[in-house]
Design an enzyme around this catalytic site. Structure first.
Site, PDB file in Angstrom:
ATOM      1  N   ILE A 285      66.740 102.943  -2.053  1.00  9.27           N
ATOM      2  CA  ILE A 285      65.889 101.951  -1.577  1.00  9.27           C
ATOM      3  C   ILE A 285      65.468 101.973  -0.201  1.00  9.27           C
ATOM      4  O   ILE A 285      66.481 102.070   0.760  1.00  9.27           O
ATOM      5  CB  ILE A 285      66.679 100.622  -1.884  1.00  9.27           C
ATOM      6  CG1 ILE A 285      67.755 100.700  -3.205  1.00  9.27           C
ATOM      7  CG2 ILE A 285      65.844  99.300  -1.894  1.00  9.27           C
ATOM      8  CD1 ILE A 285      66.715 100.145  -4.287  1.00  9.27           C
TER       9      ILE A 285
ATOM     10  N   ARG B   1      79.670  88.733  16.147  1.00  5.63           N
ATOM     11  CA  ARG B   1      80.955  89.288  16.280  1.00  5.63           C
ATOM     12  C   ARG B   1      80.912  89.831  17.879  1.00  5.63           C
ATOM     13  O   ARG B   1      80.054  90.509  18.162  1.00  5.63           O
ATOM     14  CB  ARG B   1      81.139  90.660  15.535  1.00  5.63           C
ATOM     15  CG  ARG B   1      81.081  90.277  13.915  1.00  5.63           C
ATOM     16  CD  ARG B   1      81.277  91.532  13.178  1.00  5.63           C
ATOM     17  NE  ARG B   1      81.365  91.114  11.534  1.00  5.63           N
ATOM     18  CZ  ARG B   1      81.763  91.845  10.796  1.00  5.63           C
ATOM     19  NH1 ARG B   1      82.674  92.794  11.049  1.00  5.63           N
ATOM     20  NH2 ARG B   1      81.552  91.628   9.242  1.00  5.63           N
TER      21      ARG B   1
ATOM     22  N   LYS C 106      78.417  95.530  10.491  1.00  9.54           N
ATOM     23  CA  LYS C 106      77.933  94.359  10.546  1.00  9.54           C
ATOM     24  C   LYS C 106      77.957  93.714  12.082  1.00  9.54           C
ATOM     25  O   LYS C 106      79.229  93.877  12.549  1.00  9.54           O
ATOM     26  CB  LYS C 106      78.547  93.238   9.713  1.00  9.54           C
ATOM     27  CG  LYS C 106      78.097  93.665   8.298  1.00  9.54           C
ATOM     28  CD  LYS C 106      78.972  92.820   7.159  1.00  9.54           C
ATOM     29  CE  LYS C 106      78.570  93.534   5.766  1.00  9.54           C
ATOM     30  NZ  LYS C 106      79.610  92.627   4.862  1.00  9.54           N
TER      31      LYS C 106
ATOM     32  N   ARG D 116      88.502  90.661  -1.547  1.00  5.76           N
ATOM     33  CA  ARG D 116      89.431  89.998  -0.379  1.00  5.76           C
ATOM     34  C   ARG D 116      88.545  88.988   0.501  1.00  5.76           C
ATOM     35  O   ARG D 116      87.369  88.872   0.372  1.00  5.76           O
ATOM     36  CB  ARG D 116      89.606  91.122   0.775  1.00  5.76           C
ATOM     37  CG  ARG D 116      88.417  91.841   1.137  1.00  5.76           C
ATOM     38  CD  ARG D 116      88.512  93.017   2.317  1.00  5.76           C
ATOM     39  NE  ARG D 116      87.478  93.798   2.017  1.00  5.76           N
ATOM     40  CZ  ARG D 116      86.406  93.693   3.106  1.00  5.76           C
ATOM     41  NH1 ARG D 116      86.383  92.782   3.578  1.00  5.76           N
ATOM     42  NH2 ARG D 116      85.456  94.632   2.757  1.00  5.76           N
TER      43      ARG D 116
ATOM     44  N   GLY E 144      83.599 102.856   3.073  1.00  4.37           N
ATOM     45  CA  GLY E 144      83.625 103.011   4.732  1.00  4.37           C
ATOM     46  C   GLY E 144      82.259 103.990   4.797  1.00  4.37           C
ATOM     47  O   GLY E 144      82.302 104.556   5.974  1.00  4.37           O
ATOM     48  N   GLY E 145      81.368 103.922   3.887  1.00  2.31           N
ATOM     49  CA  GLY E 145      80.156 104.789   4.145  1.00  2.31           C
ATOM     50  C   GLY E 145      80.422 106.301   3.915  1.00  2.31           C
ATOM     51  O   GLY E 145      79.593 107.050   4.444  1.00  2.31           O
TER      52      GLY E 145
ATOM     53  N   HIS F  36      70.836  93.703   3.350  1.00  2.00           N
ATOM     54  CA  HIS F  36      72.126  93.267   2.766  1.00  2.00           C
ATOM     55  C   HIS F  36      72.371  91.741   2.468  1.00  2.00           C
ATOM     56  O   HIS F  36      72.318  91.020   3.588  1.00  2.00           O
ATOM     57  CB  HIS F  36      73.325  94.027   3.560  1.00  2.00           C
ATOM     58  CG  HIS F  36      74.529  93.582   3.237  1.00  2.00           C
ATOM     59  ND1 HIS F  36      75.425  94.643   3.081  1.00  2.00           N
ATOM     60  CD2 HIS F  36      75.147  92.542   3.067  1.00  2.00           C
ATOM     61  CE1 HIS F  36      76.689  93.963   2.609  1.00  2.00           C
ATOM     62  NE2 HIS F  36      76.390  92.896   2.827  1.00  2.00           N
TER      63      HIS F  36
ATOM     64  N   GLU G 167      78.354  92.267  -3.110  1.00  2.00           N
ATOM     65  CA  GLU G 167      77.035  92.658  -2.052  1.00  2.00           C
ATOM     66  C   GLU G 167      76.027  93.262  -3.045  1.00  2.00           C
ATOM     67  O   GLU G 167      76.291  94.222  -3.854  1.00  2.00           O
ATOM     68  CB  GLU G 167      77.788  93.778  -1.482  1.00  2.00           C
ATOM     69  CG  GLU G 167      78.978  93.377  -0.328  1.00  2.00           C
ATOM     70  CD  GLU G 167      79.302  94.569   0.634  1.00  2.00           C
ATOM     71  OE1 GLU G 167      79.830  94.349   1.638  1.00  2.00           O
ATOM     72  OE2 GLU G 167      78.983  95.704   0.386  1.00  2.00           O
TER      73      GLU G 167
ATOM     74  N   GLU H 136      78.406  96.571  -4.386  1.00  2.00           N
ATOM     75  CA  GLU H 136      79.529  96.784  -4.662  1.00  2.00           C
ATOM     76  C   GLU H 136      80.513  95.306  -4.369  1.00  2.00           C
ATOM     77  O   GLU H 136      79.678  94.429  -3.880  1.00  2.00           O
ATOM     78  CB  GLU H 136      80.413  97.581  -3.544  1.00  2.00           C
ATOM     79  CG  GLU H 136      80.405  97.220  -2.062  1.00  2.00           C
ATOM     80  CD  GLU H 136      81.294  98.086  -1.431  1.00  2.00           C
ATOM     81  OE1 GLU H 136      82.204  98.878  -1.828  1.00  2.00           O
ATOM     82  OE2 GLU H 136      81.071  97.997  -0.131  1.00  2.00           O
TER      83      GLU H 136
END
Ligand code: ADP
Ligand code: ADP
Ligand code: MG
Length: 447
Positions: free
Chosen positions: A203, A338, A237, A292, A164-165, A208, A275, A288
């Protein structure tokens, strides 16, 4: 075969799973919190069980209540959706003990990928490219300085147990490194109870790009192409698409192969996502693995024509993967937006409340995944995403146009939404030209 599944989730993803079960002739059990007694998933499932109070910790994270609901209803398997318990290896082990099938990877595969320094080491061994950095955990400041000097600044200090950052700090110089190390360790300890950190090269302005994979219980693993998720606001996202605007057949083959290697390296089964960060020169690096189904899975479904949720259920039921790598074809272009109940004019603050009226778009190549309806009261306790609008066009230009038309038709009254924000993004010149990276939306002001 499985004939009754409990869905340990809510909202559109719960509905998505119920629909897949229906098509497969499988009975469904919904679980809901007291705040969700009028939620669509609870009304539509064959059976519904209230599992506790409004707060997630009392309901959707309440493992005892969920297992009791399985017991009462005779559900043989759990589909976790995303979020909530979907990446809890502890819960998977608990389910195994109770004889309940988990629709997802094994607990061991989850653990192998859950610890990031460890996952990175596994990837290096498997021949998957990773971002240059320390060999595992960094013990002290002197070691950190030596490594950072070697790989060059800027660097990131990252929590090995992170998610979660959280527990990530950037250092642009040796002076900053000491502070970054201490801050990352402190946050990691606070959030994950583990202050182990590692270092990697930062980077600059990467994209992504993630690869969808499917693996069965017999060692077959395939990939289903990529999704570009570079359109993010503060690591969330906003819009996802496939193909990635920078993709070439060679790069897709290389990234797909790397994703399959990554999955094999940890004995991964079921649906998963690998990812990657992709730099300006199209070098890609493992970031990562998400163990799921993902929010943005419909993008891949529209591109490939493969129903990922049905595949998840069939794989968990012990079926051999019926799709071969060479059968996977990506056609046209897919975009997902979204739709969130939030106010872009007010710092994207969530806006729960009653939906007074709603009109959703439709038509050729338009799909909407949602669980809201007219008169529905969006609870304040959960995620603010209320719908996913997905369009499929012949090419990127057509998909962008189609999405603009669809969003333009969409009407939600009673709560603020990010629909206008999405429309501004779809009109942005950089977006239209495919000039996107993970920081791009943070540099824009559409509100
Ligand atoms: P990522 O793919 O980078 O994990 P996602 O948007 O798929 O990003 O999810 C971010 C995290 O938040 C994940 O842990 C996901 O399970 C959770 N999450 C995202 N959207 C929702 C939602 N609408 N409801 C519940 N959990 C969510
Ligand atoms: P989390 O598990 O918290 O999602 P990630 O390792 O996926 O952590 O990293 C979070 C975000 O930080 C990524 O989505 C990406 O935007 C950024 N990030 C991670 N590693 C790097 C890197 N080496 N260089 C630049 N940005 C990075
Ligand atoms: Mg991540």
């Amino acid at each position: 075969m499985i004939d009754k599944i409990l869905i340990a989730n809510r909202g559109e993803i719960a509905l998505r799973v119920i629909r897949a079960c229906r098509e497969l002739g499988i009975e469904t059990v919904a679980v809901y919190s007291t705040a969700d007694k009028n939620a669509l998933h609870a009304q539509i499932a064959d059976q519904s069980v209230c599992i506790g109070g409004a707060r997630s910790s009392d309901s959707y994270l309440n493992t005892r209540a969920i297992l009791a609901a399985c017991e009462i209803t005779g559900a043989q398997a759990i589909h976790p959706g995303f979020g909530f318990l979907s990446e809890s290896s502890r819960f998977v082990r608990l389910c195994n003990k109770c004889g309940i099938k988990w629709i997802g990877p094994d607990a061991d595969a989850m653990d192998a990928m859950g610890d990031k320094a460890n996952a990175k080491a596994t990837m290096i061994k498997a021949g998957v490219p990773v971002v240059r950095g320390s060999d595992g955990i960094v013990e002290n400041v002197d070691e950190a300085k030596t490594i950072a000097a070697d790989i060059g600044y800027p660097v990131l200090v990252k929590a090995s147990a992170g998610g979660g950052g959280r527990g990530i700090r950037r250092a642009d110089s040796e002076q900053e490194l000491e502070k970054a190390l201490a801050a990352a360790k402190e946050e990691a300890l606070r959030f994950f109870g583990n202050d182990e950190v590692y270092i990697e090269k930062f980077i600059v302005d990467p994209r992504h790009v993630e690869v969808q994979i499917l693996g069965d219980e017999y060692g077959n693993v395939i990939h289903l192409g990529e999704r570009d998720c570079s359109c993010q606001r503060r690591n969330q996202k906003v819009l996802e698409e496939s193909p990635s605007p920078i993709m070439t057949p060679e790069l897709r083959a290389a990234m797909g192969e790397a994703a399959v290697k990554a999955a094999r390296a940890c004995g991964y089964k079921n649906a998963g996502t690998v990812e990657f960060l992709v730099d300006k020169d199209r070098n890609f690096y493992f970031m990562e693995m998400n163990a799921r189904i993902q929010v943005e899975h419909p993008v891949t479904e529209m591109e490939t024509g493969i129903d990922l949720v049905k595949q998840q259920i069939l794989i968990a039921g012990g079926m051999k993967l019926g799709i071969k790598q060479e059968d996977v074809r990506l056609t046209g272009h897919t975009i997902e937006c979204r739709v969130n109940a939030e106010d872009p004019k007010n710092g994207f603050r969530p806006c729960p409340g009653k939906i007074e009226s709603i009109h959703v778009p439709g038509g050729f190549g338009v799909r909407i995944d949602t669980a809201v309806y007219q008169g529905y009261e969006i609870p304040q306790y959960y995620d603010s995403m209320i719908a996913k609008l997905i369009v499929h066009g012949e090419d990127r230009a057509e998909a962008i146009t189609k999405m603009r038309v669809a969003l333009g038709e969409m009407l939600i009254e009673g709560v603020q939404t990010n629909i206008d924000y999405q429309l501004s993004l779809l009109r942005d010149e950089d977006f239209i030209n495919g000039n996107i990276d993970i920081g791009f939306l943070n540099r824009k002001d559409f509100s």
